[in-house]
Design an enzyme around this catalytic site. Sequence first.
Site, PDB file in Angstrom:
ATOM      1  N   ASP A 136       0.786  -1.168   0.026  1.00  0.00           N
ATOM      2  CA  ASP A 136      -0.170  -0.035   0.023  1.00  0.00           C
ATOM      3  C   ASP A 136       0.920   1.324   0.033  1.00  0.00           C
ATOM      4  O   ASP A 136       1.630   1.475   0.927  1.00  0.00           O
ATOM      5  CB  ASP A 136      -0.814   0.083   1.410  1.00  0.00           C
ATOM      6  CG  ASP A 136      -1.843   1.007   1.232  1.00  0.00           C
ATOM      7  OD1 ASP A 136      -1.931   1.755   0.267  1.00  0.00           O
ATOM      8  OD2 ASP A 136      -2.679   1.067   2.297  1.00  0.00           O
TER       9      ASP A 136
ATOM     10  N   ASP B 174      -3.214   2.488  -5.919  1.00  0.00           N
ATOM     11  CA  ASP B 174      -1.984   2.332  -5.029  1.00  0.00           C
ATOM     12  C   ASP B 174      -1.908   1.071  -3.972  1.00  0.00           C
ATOM     13  O   ASP B 174      -1.141   1.334  -2.983  1.00  0.00           O
ATOM     14  CB  ASP B 174      -2.234   3.581  -4.126  1.00  0.00           C
ATOM     15  CG  ASP B 174      -2.969   3.564  -3.099  1.00  0.00           C
ATOM     16  OD1 ASP B 174      -4.058   3.010  -3.322  1.00  0.00           O
ATOM     17  OD2 ASP B 174      -2.925   3.895  -2.004  1.00  0.00           O
ATOM     18  N   GLU B 175      -2.684   0.153  -4.376  1.00  0.00           N
ATOM     19  CA  GLU B 175      -2.648  -1.109  -3.353  1.00  0.00           C
ATOM     20  C   GLU B 175      -2.861  -2.294  -4.234  1.00  0.00           C
ATOM     21  O   GLU B 175      -3.308  -2.457  -5.334  1.00  0.00           O
ATOM     22  CB  GLU B 175      -4.117  -1.117  -2.738  1.00  0.00           C
ATOM     23  CG  GLU B 175      -4.139  -0.504  -1.271  1.00  0.00           C
ATOM     24  CD  GLU B 175      -5.248  -0.494  -0.618  1.00  0.00           C
ATOM     25  OE1 GLU B 175      -5.851  -1.808  -0.140  1.00  0.00           O
ATOM     26  OE2 GLU B 175      -6.027   0.336  -0.546  1.00  0.00           O
TER      27      GLU B 175
HETATM   28 MG   LIG Z   1      -2.237   3.940   0.264  1.00  0.00          MG
END
Ligand SMILES: [Mg+2]
Length: 354
Positions: A9, A103-104
């Site tokens: 993350d 983003d993950e």
């Molecule tokens: Mg994040």
Amino acid sequence: MTRKIIHVDMDAFYASVELRENPSLLGKPVVVAWDSGRSVICAASYEARKYGLRSAMSVAKARILCPQAIYVPPNFDLYRSVSRQVRSVFERYTNMIEPLSLDEAYLDVTVNFKNLPSATAVANAIRADILSLTGLTASAGVAPNKFLAKIASDWRKPNGLFVISPAKVQDFLAPLPLQKIPGVGKVTLAKFHQLGMFTVSDLLRFSDSELVFHFGKFGHRLYQLARGVDERPVESNQVAQQISTETTFDEDISFAQIEMPLMTLCTKLWGQLLKKNKFGCTVTLKLKTNSFRIITRSKTFSVPLHSQTHLVQAGLSLLERVDEDIKDNQFRLAGIGVSHFPEEHQAGQQLSLL
Ligand SMILES: [Mg+2]
């Protein structure tokens, strides 16, 4: 065999990209959002978080909490290109990659391309590679399954790593506050408290059927999660060809209002599938909240979808699988898609034999 799962993350991703692009913003409370009363925060820098600013908070509220915050409009083309770089790092280590958003991602590194001796070593190598390639930090969680890896990545944020080894799972889970379980929102938490449950160890006192009685289908999942069990695989083939349609609403709508437009989308999609004479096995629902968080839910059938009714039923059942805490949002977009066409399956199988 025990699996080795990493959840990666990026830290305050959109805000961190903006700070990288404009270093004069470093150390200042920076908010990525359109600067208008009606909009919500897409991301807040860690400095801004000290004032209580959070993603999904309304800009109106943020202005009261932190009048000096600096607003930067989102640049999704840039975030997407950085996201592709991050993915290229993952691909150095595994091809079992399940992105959750820009983003993950979950990675299955039970086997890794570089033969590193442990998942912890892989996670550290990935974090170092991301930093050198993008100048940005990522946090990672390492665990035997997706549920625990996701909790672990949050444990040492920002720029941290946390490992839950199989032997430590029960010790880690027992004192864990129930609100840390993904899918537990305000409503479920209040119910837990009414029942005198505060930590995962409290869940262990209830049988499977008691939990189902109190929490419906989610109760069964809670029973398993409390025991550290989560068999969901890392689903890496979501990028395969998909025929889909989506709509952005004129005004953001509540979760309860999604059903009607979703049925319209299913009708439209079915028309496209008929026209192309393509009938797939997997249905994917996509929702976007007013803070631009994208949620997807998929369901795969053993045979291709055979009717419009079948598609509508699948779409509605995916809507039921959206986590309780996400349902509190306002939504700006809904989409529905079909993938996994049988001929593709065969092609894939042949490829893997080679
Ligand atoms: Mg994040």
